[in-house]
Design a protein around this motif. Structure first.
Motif, PDB file in Angstrom:
ATOM      1  N   VAL A 211       0.884  -1.178   0.000  1.00 36.18           N
ATOM      2  CA  VAL A 211       0.000   0.000   0.000  1.00 36.18           C
ATOM      3  C   VAL A 211       0.918   1.224   0.000  1.00 36.18           C
ATOM      4  O   VAL A 211       1.395   1.661   1.044  1.00 36.18           O
ATOM      5  CB  VAL A 211      -0.935   0.007   1.241  1.00 36.18           C
ATOM      6  N   PRO A 212       1.200   1.786  -1.194  1.00 34.67           N
ATOM      7  CA  PRO A 212       2.168   2.880  -1.271  1.00 34.67           C
ATOM      8  C   PRO A 212       1.659   4.175  -0.641  1.00 34.67           C
ATOM      9  O   PRO A 212       0.467   4.465  -0.683  1.00 34.67           O
ATOM     10  CB  PRO A 212       2.402   3.067  -2.772  1.00 34.67           C
ATOM     11  N   TYR A 213       2.578   4.910  -0.072  1.00 29.22           N
ATOM     12  CA  TYR A 213       2.241   6.222   0.470  1.00 29.22           C
ATOM     13  C   TYR A 213       1.919   7.177  -0.677  1.00 29.22           C
ATOM     14  O   TYR A 213       2.505   7.114  -1.745  1.00 29.22           O
ATOM     15  CB  TYR A 213       3.393   6.790   1.290  1.00 29.22           C
ATOM     16  N   GLY A 214       0.963   8.069  -0.432  1.00 24.11           N
ATOM     17  CA  GLY A 214       0.620   9.089  -1.413  1.00 24.11           C
ATOM     18  C   GLY A 214      -0.239   8.596  -2.559  1.00 24.11           C
ATOM     19  O   GLY A 214      -0.476   9.335  -3.506  1.00 24.11           O
ATOM     20  N   ALA A 215      -0.721   7.362  -2.491  1.00 22.59           N
ATOM     21  CA  ALA A 215      -1.565   6.808  -3.557  1.00 22.59           C
ATOM     22  C   ALA A 215      -2.879   6.308  -2.952  1.00 22.59           C
ATOM     23  O   ALA A 215      -2.908   5.810  -1.827  1.00 22.59           O
ATOM     24  CB  ALA A 215      -0.846   5.656  -4.262  1.00 22.59           C
ATOM     25  N   ILE A 216      -3.952   6.433  -3.708  1.00 26.35           N
ATOM     26  CA  ILE A 216      -5.266   5.978  -3.250  1.00 26.35           C
ATOM     27  C   ILE A 216      -5.246   4.458  -3.125  1.00 26.35           C
ATOM     28  O   ILE A 216      -4.813   3.760  -4.041  1.00 26.35           O
ATOM     29  CB  ILE A 216      -6.367   6.407  -4.245  1.00 26.35           C
ATOM     30  N   TRP A 217      -5.733   3.949  -2.004  1.00 28.41           N
ATOM     31  CA  TRP A 217      -5.826   2.506  -1.758  1.00 28.41           C
ATOM     32  C   TRP A 217      -7.291   2.116  -1.650  1.00 28.41           C
ATOM     33  O   TRP A 217      -8.094   2.808  -1.030  1.00 28.41           O
ATOM     34  CB  TRP A 217      -5.080   2.133  -0.475  1.00 28.41           C
ATOM     35  N   ARG A 218      -7.647   0.989  -2.201  1.00 24.18           N
ATOM     36  CA  ARG A 218      -9.037   0.541  -2.246  1.00 24.18           C
ATOM     37  C   ARG A 218      -9.559  -0.006  -0.927  1.00 24.18           C
ATOM     38  O   ARG A 218     -10.709  -0.426  -0.861  1.00 24.18           O
ATOM     39  CB  ARG A 218      -9.214  -0.487  -3.340  1.00 24.18           C
ATOM     40  N   VAL A 219      -8.770  -0.059   0.105  1.00 22.50           N
ATOM     41  CA  VAL A 219      -9.175  -0.573   1.425  1.00 22.50           C
ATOM     42  C   VAL A 219      -9.535  -2.052   1.313  1.00 22.50           C
ATOM     43  O   VAL A 219     -10.701  -2.435   1.350  1.00 22.50           O
ATOM     44  CB  VAL A 219     -10.350   0.222   2.044  1.00 22.50           C
ATOM     45  N   GLY A 220      -8.543  -2.871   1.139  1.00 26.54           N
ATOM     46  CA  GLY A 220      -8.749  -4.309   1.018  1.00 26.54           C
ATOM     47  C   GLY A 220      -8.266  -4.776  -0.335  1.00 26.54           C
ATOM     48  O   GLY A 220      -7.246  -4.332  -0.832  1.00 26.54           O
ATOM     49  N   ALA A 221      -9.028  -5.684  -0.952  1.00 23.53           N
ATOM     50  CA  ALA A 221      -8.663  -6.247  -2.252  1.00 23.53           C
ATOM     51  C   ALA A 221      -9.930  -6.475  -3.062  1.00 23.53           C
ATOM     52  O   ALA A 221     -11.039  -6.296  -2.564  1.00 23.53           O
ATOM     53  CB  ALA A 221      -7.914  -7.568  -2.045  1.00 23.53           C
ATOM     54  N   ASN A 222      -9.727  -6.882  -4.313  1.00 23.14           N
ATOM     55  CA  ASN A 222     -10.835  -7.219  -5.213  1.00 23.14           C
ATOM     56  C   ASN A 222     -11.712  -6.003  -5.498  1.00 23.14           C
ATOM     57  O   ASN A 222     -11.207  -4.949  -5.827  1.00 23.14           O
ATOM     58  CB  ASN A 222     -11.643  -8.399  -4.667  1.00 23.14           C
ATOM     59  N   GLU A 223     -13.052  -6.147  -5.366  1.00 25.35           N
ATOM     60  CA  GLU A 223     -13.954  -5.021  -5.614  1.00 25.35           C
ATOM     61  C   GLU A 223     -13.697  -3.919  -4.587  1.00 25.35           C
ATOM     62  O   GLU A 223     -13.192  -4.176  -3.501  1.00 25.35           O
ATOM     63  CB  GLU A 223     -15.425  -5.455  -5.487  1.00 25.35           C
ATOM     64  N   ALA A 224     -14.077  -2.708  -4.941  1.00 25.17           N
ATOM     65  CA  ALA A 224     -13.934  -1.590  -4.012  1.00 25.17           C
ATOM     66  C   ALA A 224     -14.761  -1.865  -2.757  1.00 25.17           C
ATOM     67  O   ALA A 224     -15.825  -2.474  -2.820  1.00 25.17           O
ATOM     68  CB  ALA A 224     -14.383  -0.296  -4.678  1.00 25.17           C
ATOM     69  N   THR A 225     -14.271  -1.422  -1.625  1.00 26.91           N
ATOM     70  CA  THR A 225     -14.953  -1.632  -0.349  1.00 26.91           C
ATOM     71  C   THR A 225     -16.222  -0.798  -0.295  1.00 26.91           C
ATOM     72  O   THR A 225     -16.214   0.389  -0.608  1.00 26.91           O
ATOM     73  CB  THR A 225     -14.001  -1.290   0.811  1.00 26.91           C
ATOM     74  N   LEU A 226     -17.308  -1.436   0.131  1.00 19.44           N
ATOM     75  CA  LEU A 226     -18.631  -0.822   0.118  1.00 19.44           C
ATOM     76  C   LEU A 226     -19.136  -0.609   1.537  1.00 19.44           C
ATOM     77  O   LEU A 226     -19.147  -1.538   2.345  1.00 19.44           O
ATOM     78  CB  LEU A 226     -19.604  -1.733  -0.640  1.00 19.44           C
ATOM     79  N   LEU A 227     -19.536   0.627   1.837  1.00 18.51           N
ATOM     80  CA  LEU A 227     -20.180   0.953   3.108  1.00 18.51           C
ATOM     81  C   LEU A 227     -21.664   1.171   2.822  1.00 18.51           C
ATOM     82  O   LEU A 227     -22.004   1.932   1.910  1.00 18.51           O
ATOM     83  CB  LEU A 227     -19.584   2.226   3.712  1.00 18.51           C
ATOM     84  N   VAL A 228     -22.522   0.485   3.571  1.00 27.92           N
ATOM     85  CA  VAL A 228     -23.967   0.644   3.427  1.00 27.92           C
ATOM     86  C   VAL A 228     -24.518   1.079   4.782  1.00 27.92           C
ATOM     87  O   VAL A 228     -24.259   0.427   5.806  1.00 27.92           O
ATOM     88  CB  VAL A 228     -24.653  -0.666   2.969  1.00 27.92           C
ATOM     89  N   THR A 229     -25.259   2.165   4.799  1.00 32.17           N
ATOM     90  CA  THR A 229     -25.865   2.660   6.031  1.00 32.17           C
ATOM     91  C   THR A 229     -27.357   2.907   5.808  1.00 32.17           C
ATOM     92  O   THR A 229     -27.751   3.456   4.778  1.00 32.17           O
ATOM     93  CB  THR A 229     -25.140   3.936   6.538  1.00 32.17           C
ATOM     94  N   GLN A 230     -28.174   2.485   6.769  1.00 32.86           N
ATOM     95  CA  GLN A 230     -29.624   2.648   6.645  1.00 32.86           C
ATOM     96  C   GLN A 230     -30.060   4.087   6.852  1.00 32.86           C
ATOM     97  O   GLN A 230     -31.040   4.525   6.277  1.00 32.86           O
ATOM     98  CB  GLN A 230     -30.347   1.762   7.666  1.00 32.86           C
ATOM     99  N   LYS A 231     -29.330   4.797   7.711  1.00 35.65           N
ATOM    100  CA  LYS A 231     -29.612   6.203   7.987  1.00 35.65           C
ATOM    101  C   LYS A 231     -28.337   6.995   7.745  1.00 35.65           C
ATOM    102  O   LYS A 231     -27.244   6.428   7.717  1.00 35.65           O
ATOM    103  CB  LYS A 231     -30.034   6.400   9.452  1.00 35.65           C
ATOM    104  N   ALA A 232     -28.475   8.289   7.620  1.00 34.00           N
ATOM    105  CA  ALA A 232     -27.292   9.137   7.473  1.00 34.00           C
ATOM    106  C   ALA A 232     -26.406   9.008   8.706  1.00 34.00           C
ATOM    107  O   ALA A 232     -26.890   8.795   9.818  1.00 34.00           O
ATOM    108  CB  ALA A 232     -27.711  10.593   7.289  1.00 34.00           C
TER     109      ALA A 232
END
Length: 183
Positions: free
Chosen positions: A68-89
């Motif tokens: 995970v290089p410094y100064g570069a965007i990391w996908r937080v894990g591997a494979n598909e992009a990490t997904l956050l799902v929230t029912q409320k704001a």
């Protein structure tokens, strides 16, 4: 009422789609789900868990500043992009993540600091990133882990001082950010 049903249906469709994508083929970095109900709101994160050891050679890799290089965007894990799902704001650092699905990225820096990036684009492969889709960026709190972790791990937990906390743990570092559920 109709809006709530639509939102819930949308969240379920996204979750089913992500679950189906995770189930398609065996992966070197297995899928996982982290989540909790915080102040009446379910917050769920769908991600994959890479290992510190190289899957081909078995050699230990340096994570922060290496894989995970410094100064570069990391996908937080591997494979598909990490997904956050929230029912409320939820609110993070005074900024609001609306109810629904969002992608998480991290920008680690060489000085040990990092930023969490909340992005509105969903369904992309992990390395696909469109900065124009960013909702916002907030600083993460870094601290040393008592024991290093060979496999990346995320957690959503109740914060003892109220609200919740999202944690990202790997190698010898834990990054975290607190959040609240507006009433």
């Amino acid at each position: 009422m109709l809006r709530s049903r639509y939102l819930l249906t949308s969240i379920i469709c996204v979750a089913v789609g992500v679950s189906a994508a995770f189930a398609q083929a065996p992966r070197v970095s297995p899928p996982d789900i982290a989540g909790a109900v915080i102040d009446g709101n379910r917050v769920t994160i769908y991600y994959s868990r890479p290992f510190s050891k190289d899957p081909k050679s078995g050699e230990k890799r340096k994570i922060w500043g290496g894989l995970v290089p410094y100064g570069a965007i990391w996908r937080v894990g591997a494979n598909e992009a990490t997904l956050l799902v929230t029912q409320k704001a939820i609110e993070i650092g005074g900024k609001t993540i609306p109810a629904g699905a969002h992608t998480l990225f991290v920008l680690p820096e060489g000085d040990g600091k990092a930023q969490l990036i909340v992005n509105n684009q969903i369904g992309q492969w992990g390395l696909t990133y469109d900065e124009k889709q960013d909702l916002f960026r907030v600083p993460l709190t870094a601290e040393a882990l008592k024991e290093p972790l060979d496999q990346f791990k995320m957690a959503v937990q109740r914060n003892p001082s109220g609200g919740g906390v999202i944690k990202l743990m790997w190698e010898g570092t834990q990054f975290s950010v607190t959040f609240t559920v507006p009433k």
